[in-house]
Design a protein around this motif. Structure first.
Motif, PDB file in Angstrom:
ATOM      1  N   SER A 173     -81.485   1.312  49.550  1.00 37.11           N
ATOM      2  CA  SER A 173     -81.746   0.849  50.906  1.00 37.11           C
ATOM      3  C   SER A 173     -81.390  -0.625  51.026  1.00 37.11           C
ATOM      4  O   SER A 173     -81.257  -1.345  50.024  1.00 37.11           O
ATOM      5  CB  SER A 173     -83.222   1.043  51.258  1.00 37.11           C
ATOM      6  OG  SER A 173     -84.029   0.133  50.516  1.00 37.11           O
ATOM      7  N   ALA A 174     -81.290  -1.096  52.262  1.00 35.64           N
ATOM      8  CA  ALA A 174     -81.040  -2.517  52.493  1.00 35.64           C
ATOM      9  C   ALA A 174     -82.192  -3.356  51.950  1.00 35.64           C
ATOM     10  O   ALA A 174     -81.970  -4.452  51.401  1.00 35.64           O
ATOM     11  CB  ALA A 174     -80.843  -2.779  53.989  1.00 35.64           C
ATOM     12  N   ASP A 175     -83.413  -2.871  52.069  1.00 34.69           N
ATOM     13  CA  ASP A 175     -84.566  -3.590  51.518  1.00 34.69           C
ATOM     14  C   ASP A 175     -84.423  -3.783  50.012  1.00 34.69           C
ATOM     15  O   ASP A 175     -84.669  -4.880  49.476  1.00 34.69           O
ATOM     16  CB  ASP A 175     -85.858  -2.823  51.800  1.00 34.69           C
ATOM     17  CG  ASP A 175     -86.555  -3.278  53.080  1.00 34.69           C
ATOM     18  OD1 ASP A 175     -86.194  -4.359  53.597  1.00 34.69           O
ATOM     19  OD2 ASP A 175     -87.444  -2.561  53.561  1.00 34.69           O
ATOM     20  N   GLU A 176     -84.051  -2.723  49.331  1.00 36.51           N
ATOM     21  CA  GLU A 176     -83.912  -2.798  47.872  1.00 36.51           C
ATOM     22  C   GLU A 176     -82.818  -3.791  47.481  1.00 36.51           C
ATOM     23  O   GLU A 176     -82.959  -4.563  46.523  1.00 36.51           O
ATOM     24  CB  GLU A 176     -83.600  -1.417  47.306  1.00 36.51           C
ATOM     25  CG  GLU A 176     -84.765  -0.443  47.392  1.00 36.51           C
ATOM     26  CD  GLU A 176     -84.376   0.976  47.016  1.00 36.51           C
ATOM     27  OE1 GLU A 176     -85.163   1.640  46.321  1.00 36.51           O
ATOM     28  OE2 GLU A 176     -83.280   1.423  47.432  1.00 36.51           O
ATOM     29  N   LYS A 177     -81.730  -3.783  48.214  1.00 40.45           N
ATOM     30  CA  LYS A 177     -80.634  -4.695  47.908  1.00 40.45           C
ATOM     31  C   LYS A 177     -81.039  -6.149  48.180  1.00 40.45           C
ATOM     32  O   LYS A 177     -80.735  -7.052  47.390  1.00 40.45           O
ATOM     33  CB  LYS A 177     -79.391  -4.313  48.710  1.00 40.45           C
ATOM     34  CG  LYS A 177     -78.755  -3.003  48.249  1.00 40.45           C
ATOM     35  CD  LYS A 177     -77.509  -2.673  49.045  1.00 40.45           C
ATOM     36  CE  LYS A 177     -76.819  -1.439  48.506  1.00 40.45           C
ATOM     37  NZ  LYS A 177     -75.591  -1.107  49.261  1.00 40.45           N
ATOM     38  N   ILE A 178     -81.706  -6.376  49.308  1.00 38.89           N
ATOM     39  CA  ILE A 178     -82.124  -7.744  49.650  1.00 38.89           C
ATOM     40  C   ILE A 178     -83.125  -8.264  48.618  1.00 38.89           C
ATOM     41  O   ILE A 178     -83.059  -9.438  48.207  1.00 38.89           O
ATOM     42  CB  ILE A 178     -82.699  -7.786  51.073  1.00 38.89           C
ATOM     43  CG1 ILE A 178     -81.563  -7.572  52.091  1.00 38.89           C
ATOM     44  CG2 ILE A 178     -83.409  -9.111  51.330  1.00 38.89           C
ATOM     45  CD1 ILE A 178     -82.039  -7.370  53.504  1.00 38.89           C
ATOM     46  N   ASP A 179     -84.041  -7.416  48.173  1.00 42.41           N
ATOM     47  CA  ASP A 179     -84.979  -7.836  47.123  1.00 42.41           C
ATOM     48  C   ASP A 179     -84.221  -8.250  45.862  1.00 42.41           C
ATOM     49  O   ASP A 179     -84.560  -9.250  45.220  1.00 42.41           O
ATOM     50  CB  ASP A 179     -85.959  -6.698  46.798  1.00 42.41           C
ATOM     51  CG  ASP A 179     -87.022  -6.501  47.876  1.00 42.41           C
ATOM     52  OD1 ASP A 179     -87.176  -7.407  48.727  1.00 42.41           O
ATOM     53  OD2 ASP A 179     -87.673  -5.450  47.864  1.00 42.41           O
ATOM     54  N   ALA A 180     -83.198  -7.482  45.514  1.00 42.50           N
ATOM     55  CA  ALA A 180     -82.409  -7.804  44.324  1.00 42.50           C
ATOM     56  C   ALA A 180     -81.640  -9.111  44.509  1.00 42.50           C
ATOM     57  O   ALA A 180     -81.542  -9.927  43.589  1.00 42.50           O
ATOM     58  CB  ALA A 180     -81.441  -6.659  44.017  1.00 42.50           C
ATOM     59  N   VAL A 181     -81.113  -9.320  45.712  1.00 46.28           N
ATOM     60  CA  VAL A 181     -80.395 -10.562  46.005  1.00 46.28           C
ATOM     61  C   VAL A 181     -81.337 -11.759  45.901  1.00 46.28           C
ATOM     62  O   VAL A 181     -81.016 -12.781  45.264  1.00 46.28           O
ATOM     63  CB  VAL A 181     -79.743 -10.503  47.403  1.00 46.28           C
ATOM     64  CG1 VAL A 181     -79.230 -11.879  47.819  1.00 46.28           C
ATOM     65  CG2 VAL A 181     -78.602  -9.492  47.420  1.00 46.28           C
ATOM     66  N   ALA A 202     -71.365  -6.679  53.640  1.00 46.82           N
ATOM     67  CA  ALA A 202     -71.406  -5.242  53.921  1.00 46.82           C
ATOM     68  C   ALA A 202     -72.292  -4.513  52.913  1.00 46.82           C
ATOM     69  O   ALA A 202     -73.083  -3.635  53.274  1.00 46.82           O
ATOM     70  CB  ALA A 202     -69.989  -4.671  53.908  1.00 46.82           C
ATOM     71  N   TRP A 203     -72.156  -4.896  51.634  1.00 50.80           N
ATOM     72  CA  TRP A 203     -72.959  -4.246  50.592  1.00 50.80           C
ATOM     73  C   TRP A 203     -74.451  -4.484  50.830  1.00 50.80           C
ATOM     74  O   TRP A 203     -75.257  -3.544  50.751  1.00 50.80           O
ATOM     75  CB  TRP A 203     -72.553  -4.790  49.221  1.00 50.80           C
ATOM     76  CG  TRP A 203     -73.337  -4.228  48.090  1.00 50.80           C
ATOM     77  CD1 TRP A 203     -73.096  -3.073  47.403  1.00 50.80           C
ATOM     78  CD2 TRP A 203     -74.540  -4.785  47.516  1.00 50.80           C
ATOM     79  NE1 TRP A 203     -74.050  -2.874  46.433  1.00 50.80           N
ATOM     80  CE2 TRP A 203     -74.943  -3.907  46.483  1.00 50.80           C
ATOM     81  CE3 TRP A 203     -75.286  -5.935  47.766  1.00 50.80           C
ATOM     82  CZ2 TRP A 203     -76.081  -4.156  45.709  1.00 50.80           C
ATOM     83  CZ3 TRP A 203     -76.416  -6.174  47.000  1.00 50.80           C
ATOM     84  CH2 TRP A 203     -76.808  -5.298  45.976  1.00 50.80           C
ATOM     85  N   THR A 204     -74.827  -5.708  51.130  1.00 47.91           N
ATOM     86  CA  THR A 204     -76.240  -6.059  51.261  1.00 47.91           C
ATOM     87  C   THR A 204     -76.890  -5.355  52.443  1.00 47.91           C
ATOM     88  O   THR A 204     -78.039  -4.900  52.365  1.00 47.91           O
ATOM     89  CB  THR A 204     -76.405  -7.585  51.414  1.00 47.91           C
ATOM     90  OG1 THR A 204     -75.770  -8.244  50.318  1.00 47.91           O
ATOM     91  CG2 THR A 204     -77.870  -7.983  51.447  1.00 47.91           C
ATOM     92  N   THR A 205     -76.179  -5.240  53.550  1.00 46.52           N
ATOM     93  CA  THR A 205     -76.757  -4.697  54.777  1.00 46.52           C
ATOM     94  C   THR A 205     -76.589  -3.196  54.919  1.00 46.52           C
ATOM     95  O   THR A 205     -77.211  -2.586  55.803  1.00 46.52           O
ATOM     96  CB  THR A 205     -76.106  -5.366  56.004  1.00 46.52           C
ATOM     97  OG1 THR A 205     -74.692  -5.103  55.984  1.00 46.52           O
ATOM     98  CG2 THR A 205     -76.358  -6.874  56.008  1.00 46.52           C
ATOM     99  N   ASN A 206     -75.739  -2.570  54.105  1.00 50.14           N
ATOM    100  CA  ASN A 206     -75.357  -1.157  54.274  1.00 50.14           C
ATOM    101  C   ASN A 206     -74.735  -0.902  55.646  1.00 50.14           C
ATOM    102  O   ASN A 206     -74.897   0.172  56.238  1.00 50.14           O
ATOM    103  CB  ASN A 206     -76.549  -0.216  54.057  1.00 50.14           C
ATOM    104  CG  ASN A 206     -76.866  -0.025  52.583  1.00 50.14           C
ATOM    105  OD1 ASN A 206     -76.017  -0.234  51.722  1.00 50.14           O
ATOM    106  ND2 ASN A 206     -78.090   0.377  52.284  1.00 50.14           N
ATOM    107  N   TYR A 250     -85.023  -3.007  59.286  1.00 44.01           N
ATOM    108  CA  TYR A 250     -85.042  -3.906  58.126  1.00 44.01           C
ATOM    109  C   TYR A 250     -85.265  -5.370  58.516  1.00 44.01           C
ATOM    110  O   TYR A 250     -84.994  -6.272  57.727  1.00 44.01           O
ATOM    111  CB  TYR A 250     -83.755  -3.745  57.323  1.00 44.01           C
ATOM    112  CG  TYR A 250     -83.677  -2.396  56.632  1.00 44.01           C
ATOM    113  CD1 TYR A 250     -84.592  -2.054  55.642  1.00 44.01           C
ATOM    114  CD2 TYR A 250     -82.711  -1.460  56.992  1.00 44.01           C
ATOM    115  CE1 TYR A 250     -84.543  -0.816  55.015  1.00 44.01           C
ATOM    116  CE2 TYR A 250     -82.651  -0.222  56.374  1.00 44.01           C
ATOM    117  CZ  TYR A 250     -83.569   0.092  55.385  1.00 44.01           C
ATOM    118  OH  TYR A 250     -83.523   1.323  54.767  1.00 44.01           O
ATOM    119  N   ASN A 251     -85.773  -5.580  59.732  1.00 42.33           N
ATOM    120  CA  ASN A 251     -86.233  -6.905  60.170  1.00 42.33           C
ATOM    121  C   ASN A 251     -85.144  -7.982  60.175  1.00 42.33           C
ATOM    122  O   ASN A 251     -85.385  -9.137  59.810  1.00 42.33           O
ATOM    123  CB  ASN A 251     -87.407  -7.375  59.285  1.00 42.33           C
ATOM    124  CG  ASN A 251     -88.589  -6.432  59.331  1.00 42.33           C
ATOM    125  OD1 ASN A 251     -89.034  -6.043  60.413  1.00 42.33           O
ATOM    126  ND2 ASN A 251     -89.079  -6.026  58.175  1.00 42.33           N
TER     127      ASN A 251
END
Length: 597
Positions: A173-181, A202-206, A250-251
């Motif tokens: 999910s975008a949340d999971e990616k943003i947490d990783a970033v 693009a990757w971060t936001t899906n 995703y706020n």
């Protein structure tokens, strides 16, 4: 005489009006994209050195010189296209290479000014340029948006609608990616990040878009993240209702694309902003007033390692691609004797066959279809002016790929039509042997691509032959066909190859005026074994399509190499046969018959 002389005149007039003595013109955009939207492809318009795939190149103009630097992939094309434009080609690699910055420093006099559009040069490049010029007493003006002055019919910035890349296909999910970033941000001592690279965005936001950039479903924008804010800088016209719902889920807050400079200028002094100096425009950096931390490689690293869902779905894309290629090469063999097929026509046919599958939204680049001497032009693009008919004996090089929602493909096959010569078979087999050697590599964790590169070149080198492009590039997941940070090439790159990375394996050989050969598969790095010496890795082929058995010279193949080809062909046949017609299955069976010495 081409109109580029007129454009040169406009530029020199603008330079005089703004007290610019030497102008350096980038071939990219504010995101350092490999293939920028037409809006930012002014260097191509100015010089006439261009193609659908884009052309790597940087121009330099003074009152007496007009030069265009490019790399060895484009030497032949650039020589041809720059003829009668007022521009001269300069080589940026190979034995006759001239460093652009060195040339500018040598030709700029103390007290003069060099001008660039800071929005199209990275912080890194502008800093190196400025340091070199300052040592000679030359000023760098980073605010010279030359195309605003000389390009009245410049294409508009793209405003194509976004769409959501199904997270069931993505596996994150975008949340999971943003947490990783943000975890990577903290590891680098920062508390916020500005993402400029469009593939990272693009990757971060899906999120994706069609047609912002040719052959890549990424979109134009910027992204700011900290633990309280998620701000996407994108023009409102691009936001559909499903995308707005995704952003709300995703706020994300949205601001106009052009608001990014004002936004970073007003960040609180307590902000420790992480930016990638190789991907962030100098024109944005010049507006930042808070503390800046250079880094950001961790985001690209996150993107480069595909999860199990992605790799599983990429296997589906490879099967679909293999079916399209089977139908394409069957058509080529069937119609070639009529002597009516041309390079341009083949490109149209190949595109139609790929896009016949509804999961394929575009090609991943404009296909390279080179017959005989055109195959020796590494990034050849068939046009009505260069188009030739496929007739007689020779080699056809086909480098192509697709953007499937399940993943991005990139494959090159060289086939013989008519009767290949012994020399062609020998050269093809040298390239194939290097391709196999790299495919068979087993290496300890921590190994980098440049440490493996010689495996693919060794058989050519033994005969005094070579190619000058990289052997392998990273590949995105329904993003860019070319993706970092890993690669396999002679240049030193500290990024190790890790499980989940998708990389190309594409050695080649190019004999100007005669023929070109390239063989390419996509390979995924996987765990191989754990021993008392640590973890060892290897490659697994993802691409599914046969090699041309008619071009393989068994006399210079080892039993191990022959077995590798036979095993690979068995894999291709088993995966593709259930997906094709009886006639196509018979063709695949013929093309994958075991090699015997």
């Amino acid at each position: 005489m081409k109109k580029n002389f007129e454009y040169l005149g406009r530029l020199r007039k603008a330079m005089a009006e703004h007290a610019i003595d030497i102008c350096i013109i980038s071939g990219t955009d504010p995101h350092q994209s490999e293939l920028p939207p037409r809006h930012w492809r002014g260097r191509e318009w100015l010089t006439g050195f261009e193609s659908e795939n884009g052309t790597n190149g940087t121009a330099v103009v003074s009152d007496s010189d007009a030069l265009c630097w490019t790399d060895s992939r484009y030497f032949i094309q650039a020589e041809d296209q720059l003829r009668d434009t007022g521009f001269k080609m300069m080589k940026e690699d190979g034995p006759e290479a001239v460093d652009l910055i060195d040339w500018v420093v040598e030709h700029a006099a103390q007290g003069q000014t060099v001008g660039i559009d800071g929005m199209t040069f990275s912080v890194d490049y502008a800093r190196r340029l400025q340091d070199a010029l300052s040592a000679k007493g030359v000023t760098l003006n980073t605010d010279f948006p030359l195309f605003d002055f000389i390009y009245p019919d410049r294409p508009a910035r793209p405003l194509n609608p976004l769409f959501v890349h199904d997270e069931k296909i993505v596996g994150q999910s975008a949340d999971e990616k943003i947490d990783a970033v943000l975890h990577q941000v903290e590891l680098q001592g920062a508390n916020a990040i500005l993402i400029s690279a469009l593939d990272d965005l693009a990757w971060t936001t899906n999120l994706r878009a069609a047609n912002d950039i040719n052959f890549s479903p990424i979109f134009v924008g910027f992204l700011f993240l900290d633990h309280k804010n998620r701000v996407l800088f994108v023009d409102d016209q691009k936001l559909t209702d499903p995308v707005k719902a995704h952003l709300e889920k995703y706020n994300f807050k949205t601001l106009p694309y052009d608001a990014v400079k004002e936004f970073v200028a007003k960040l609180p002094a307590s902000t420790d902003l992480l930016i990638d100096p190789a991907k962030t425009a100098r024109g944005i950096f010049d507006h930042i007033n808070c503390n800046v931390i250079f880094g950001g490689e961790g985001v690209a690293k996150l993107k480069s390692i595909k999860n199990e869902t992605m790799i599983s779905n990429l296997a589906i894309a490879m099967e679909k691609d293999g079916v399209a290629l089977t139908r394409f090469f069957m058509m080529v063999e069937r119609e070639y004797p009529e002597g009516k097929l041309t390079e341009v026509e083949l490109g149209k046919r190949l595109r139609a066959l790929r896009l016949a599958d509804p999961s394929c939204v575009d090609e991943s680049f404009s296909p390279i279809l080179g017959w005989n001497e055109h195959g020796a032009i590494v990034h050849y693009e068939a046009t009505p002016e260069t188009d030739v008919t496929i007739q007689g004996d020779g080699l056809l090089l086909v480098d192509s790929g697709g953007q499937y929602i399940y993943g991005t493909t990139d494959i090159t096959r060289t086939i013989a039509l008519g009767n290949p010569t012994p020399e062609q078979r020998h050269d093809f087999t040298l390239v194939l042997k290097g391709h196999i050697a790299l495919s068979n590599a087993i290496f300890p964790a921590g190994t980098t691509g440049h440490q493996l590169d010689v495996l693919a070149r060794q058989f050519l080198w033994k005969e005094g032959k070579a190619y000058y492009h990289g052997t392998g590039h990273g590949v995105g997941y329904f993003i860019n066909c070319h993706e970092g940070p890993q690669n396999i090439r002679l240049n030193i790159n500290p990024t190790p190859l890790e499980p989940g990375m998708i990389t190309s394996n594409e050695p080649g050989l190019y004999l100007e005026g005669r023929y070109g050969i390239r063989t390419e598969n996509l390979i995924v790095t996987e765990k191989y074994a754990n021993t008392e010496f640590g973890d060892f890795l290897h490659f697994h082929p993802m691409t599914l399509f046969p090699y041309d058995r008619k071009l393989i010279d068994l006399d210079i193949m080892t039993p191990e190499e022959i077995k590798w080809v036979n095993d690979y062909h068995q894999l291709v046949r088993s995966r593709l046969t259930p997906l094709v017609s009886a006639e196509e299955a018979k063709w695949l069976e013929d093309k994958t018959q075991p090699l015997t010495k």
